[in-house]
Design a protein around this motif. Structure first.
Motif, PDB file in Angstrom:
ATOM      1  N   UNK A  80      -3.692  -8.367 -29.004  1.00 53.13           N
ATOM      2  CA  UNK A  80      -5.215  -8.959 -29.291  1.00 53.13           C
ATOM      3  C   UNK A  80      -5.810  -9.490 -28.573  1.00 53.13           C
ATOM      4  N   UNK A  81      -5.461  -9.777 -27.411  1.00 51.93           N
ATOM      5  CA  UNK A  81      -6.089 -10.352 -26.158  1.00 51.93           C
ATOM      6  C   UNK A  81      -6.300  -9.430 -25.010  1.00 51.93           C
ATOM      7  N   UNK A  82      -6.173  -8.203 -25.239  1.00 52.78           N
ATOM      8  CA  UNK A  82      -6.430  -7.187 -24.374  1.00 52.78           C
ATOM      9  C   UNK A  82      -7.920  -6.887 -24.489  1.00 52.78           C
ATOM     10  N   UNK A  83      -8.801  -7.819 -23.948  1.00 51.05           N
ATOM     11  CA  UNK A  83     -10.082  -7.388 -23.931  1.00 51.05           C
ATOM     12  C   UNK A  83     -10.875  -8.050 -22.728  1.00 51.05           C
ATOM     13  N   UNK A  84     -12.254  -7.925 -22.659  1.00 51.28           N
ATOM     14  CA  UNK A  84     -13.080  -8.544 -21.619  1.00 51.28           C
ATOM     15  C   UNK A  84     -12.940  -9.953 -21.407  1.00 51.28           C
ATOM     16  N   UNK A  85     -12.815 -10.638 -22.434  1.00 46.90           N
ATOM     17  CA  UNK A  85     -12.491 -12.088 -22.221  1.00 46.90           C
ATOM     18  C   UNK A  85     -11.335 -12.452 -21.371  1.00 46.90           C
ATOM     19  N   UNK A  86     -10.216 -11.884 -21.927  1.00 42.82           N
ATOM     20  CA  UNK A  86      -8.987 -12.250 -21.153  1.00 42.82           C
ATOM     21  C   UNK A  86      -9.180 -11.632 -19.672  1.00 42.82           C
ATOM     22  N   UNK A  87      -9.599 -10.408 -19.525  1.00 38.70           N
ATOM     23  CA  UNK A  87      -9.725  -9.710 -18.161  1.00 38.70           C
ATOM     24  C   UNK A  87     -10.440 -10.600 -17.414  1.00 38.70           C
TER      25      UNK A  87
END
Length: 373
Positions: A80-87
């Motif tokens: 669920x955290x494999x996204x722009x925010x986490x990147x």
């Protein structure tokens, strides 16, 4: 510090971008392991909040003699955290430490950490070196090898990314001993995958050794990781950017990615979705004349024996097959809106093909019913 033991090395042949996969025990904390790693001014270890308490200090200590500074960034765990925010947390950490083009990123974790670290490395200052240190079986046998890096989009899995090869992959089998049973099963899906598409002998071996694999037997795990990496190395070496042959590595993934996106990332683990997706792809292969019912039943039994789901979830009560089809259209293998599937032409041989929508709907309806065998 105890010395690690390298049991096997598998090479990825990509000219000046080639690298080795070291497979062994006790490698993580052994400074000698990292002599092949890229040199640099500093290192940045990217990990998550599950892996960090287990292995971060060990890797920091092993890298300390090699780099003037070893920084860390700890991300939240999960698909669920494999996204722009986490990147962006990775970029924030790099910029906050004034990391230059000679910084080396280390991906310490499973497939999510590896994919995001690789993508960050591909983007930061237009490319810095990185090293894969996979801590899950799925990452060791598949996602850490081959240079596919990406993040997810709400409409499709791994749709934003780059091909960017690591400088080294280190598979320490000892770290698998802290892997939850569910994560181990998810990794076995990617091991099973290699049998139908490339090596029936491996499928025979996995079927016969499922007990030892699930019991974390060292010799069984070493063979599974080595043979999986050998097959992937051959395919990637022949088709790095998935122009043709490499697509076969996505067996089960077209259906599987639809399951992940349709249920919400993280509801099922990637390997769970792929395991079920392989059953669906096998049924499609049978309907297209590639394999017989006995092979489909056998593969279904093997997937189930690995502790993986074989019944596909219903994604839409009103038009379930339609929902699957709409999600599968957002797939990297689709062309001009036409969905293409990896199907088994015969055990050990796969190809990329289209299929009539009516047939695909039959497969989805069948695999979402109670009876999947």
């Amino acid at each position: 510090m105890a010395s690690g033991k390298v049991l096997a090395r598998v090479s990825i042949a990509l000219d000046d971008r080639g690298y080795d996969i070291a497979i062994g025990t006790g490698l993580l904390g052994d400074a000698a392991t990292w002599q092949q790693a890229p040199k640099g001014t500093s290192a940045m270890i990217v990990t998550n909040d599950v892996v960090a308490p287990l292995y971060l200090a060990q890797l920091q200590a092993a890298l300390a003699p090699r780099y003037a500074q070893v920084h860390t960034v700890v991300l939240p765990d999960g698909e669920a955290h494999k996204d722009w925010t986490t990147l962006n947390r990775v970029f924030d950490a790099l910029l906050g430490q004034a990391a230059d083009r000679k910084a080396v990123l280390y991906a310490l974790g499973g497939g999510v950490v590896g994919d995001m670290t690789g993508f960050a490395a591909a983007c930061y200052m237009r490319g810095v070196p990185f090293v894969q240190v996979p801590t899950t079986l799925l990452a060791q046998v598949d996602s850490s090898v081959g240079g596919k890096t990406a993040i997810n989009h709400p409409l499709g899995k791994n749709m934003i990314g780059a091909f960017y090869q690591p400088g080294l992959v280190v598979c320490d089998l000892e770290v698998l001993r802290t892997l939850p049973a569910r994560e181990l099963s998810a990794g076995l899906a990617e091991v099973i995958k290699y049998g139908p598409i490339a090596d029936v002998g491996l499928l025979d071996w996995v079927e016969a050794n499922m007990g030892p694999l699930r019991a974390l037997d060292g010799a069984a795990l070493a063979h599974a990781v080595q043979r999986s990496c050998e097959i992937k190395a051959q395919v990637v070496g022949a088709d790095e950017r998935e122009a043709g042959l490499r697509a076969i590595l996505n067996f089960g993934h077209t259906f599987g990615h639809a399951i992940e996106a349709g249920m919400g990332y993280g509801a099922w683990l990637h390997g769970e979705a792929v395991g079920c997706g392989m059953v669906m792809a096998a049924h499609l292969s049978q309907r297209l004349g590639g394999v017989d019912a006995a092979f489909v039943e056998r593969l279904t039994r093997i997937v189930a024996a690995a502790g993986l789901p074989t019944r596909a979830p219903v994604l839409d009560e009103a038009d379930n097959a339609g929902r699957y089809l709409s999600l599968m259209q957002v797939d990297k293998k689709a062309e001009a809106g036409e969905i293409r599937y990896i199907v088994i032409d015969e055990p050990g041989k796969a190809s990329l093909r289209t299929a009539p929508e009516a047939v695909v709907r039959e497969v989805i309806d069948h695999c979402c019913s109670a009876a999947v065998a």
